[in-house]
Design a protein around this motif. Sequence first.
Motif, mmCIF file in Angstrom:
data_model
loop_
_atom_site.group_PDB
_atom_site.id
_atom_site.type_symbol
_atom_site.label_atom_id
_atom_site.label_comp_id
_atom_site.label_asym_id
_atom_site.label_seq_id
_atom_site.Cartn_x
_atom_site.Cartn_y
_atom_site.Cartn_z
ATOM 1 N N HIS A 1 48.715 62.450 104.547
ATOM 2 C CA HIS A 1 47.892 61.728 103.570
ATOM 3 C C HIS A 1 47.202 60.528 104.214
ATOM 4 O O HIS A 1 46.038 60.242 103.928
ATOM 5 N N ASP B 1 55.548 63.943 95.188
ATOM 6 C CA ASP B 1 54.267 64.536 95.565
ATOM 7 C C ASP B 1 53.293 64.522 94.391
ATOM 8 O O ASP B 1 53.648 64.903 93.274
ATOM 9 N N ARG B 2 52.082 64.069 94.663
ATOM 10 C CA ARG B 2 50.971 64.150 93.717
ATOM 11 C C ARG B 2 49.737 64.582 94.495
ATOM 12 O O ARG B 2 49.645 64.342 95.701
ATOM 13 N N LYS B 3 48.801 65.175 93.803
ATOM 14 C CA LYS B 3 47.590 65.646 94.468
ATOM 15 C C LYS B 3 46.530 64.558 94.590
ATOM 16 O O LYS B 3 45.665 64.632 95.465
ATOM 17 N N GLU B 4 46.584 63.562 93.700
ATOM 18 C CA GLU B 4 45.563 62.517 93.683
ATOM 19 C C GLU B 4 46.200 61.139 93.759
ATOM 20 O O GLU B 4 47.338 60.935 93.324
ATOM 21 N N SER C 1 54.490 58.004 95.028
ATOM 22 C CA SER C 1 53.930 59.251 95.548
ATOM 23 C C SER C 1 53.509 59.072 97.001
ATOM 24 O O SER C 1 53.049 57.996 97.406
ATOM 25 N N ILE D 1 51.013 60.291 98.521
ATOM 26 C CA ILE D 1 49.574 60.052 98.677
ATOM 27 C C ILE D 1 49.246 58.579 98.438
ATOM 28 O O ILE D 1 48.334 58.025 99.059
#
Length: 246
Positions: free
Chosen positions: A18, A186-189, A211, A213
């Motif tokens: 990330h 975990d996060r995508k954004e 998170s 990221i």
Amino acid sequence: MVNHKTVVLGASGATGKHLVSQLLHSGQNVKVIVRPGAKIPDVWSEDENINIIRAEISKTDESSLATLVRNCHAVACCLGHNLTWKGIYGKPRKLVSQAIQLLCKAISLNEPEKPVKLLLMNTAGNQNRDLSEPISFAEKCLIRLIRVVLPPHTDNEAAAEYIRSQIGQSHPFIEWVVVRPDTLTDRKEVSDYVLCPSPSRSAIFNPGKTSRINVGHVMAKLIKEDSFWEKWKGQMPVIYNDEYSS
């Protein structure tokens, strides 16, 4: 924005990826040091702003590492132990702390004209001994047990303590920030998050969440934005996802 170069250790890890992505997205030049067999995103091989070095950091000598970090304005360490039996109890047991010591010696060997930014991803379960961070008797007892049964925690403590006590606040060649996330998720954004000088909750009995990221985002921001760096340099801020900040 001046386009500097950053070296990232542990770039193939869940958080390191990330950080690298954040830096590349903003047009920064990045040099990553990854294990010879580590898997990396395919897109990295197509990006002209990234230089991929495959090497075992635990087997790299001071002089070789000095060459790798020369002319870089920031070095970020996202190294961690794999959550397997071998990763937790096998060698190298002092992966992070030895890498940090090696990095500091390599940077100093180069004698850069301007101090290099050194960033370490650590843990909210580790105290900043420059501050009087409150900890209960029960937490003290449990941390002593964790140090015995989980060597990676001791390694993380040693890495941060080396920076805090041996590099300190007035090193001629190194400035530093130790970023302490709580329970990693975990996060995508990227989402809203907060930085606190010290933990706002117990990392053992009432942990928050951070998170990966968001950790990558705040480390990239520290690297890119000098005013943000000046606010936090020489400190060990704790990062929480906003909903877990208290």
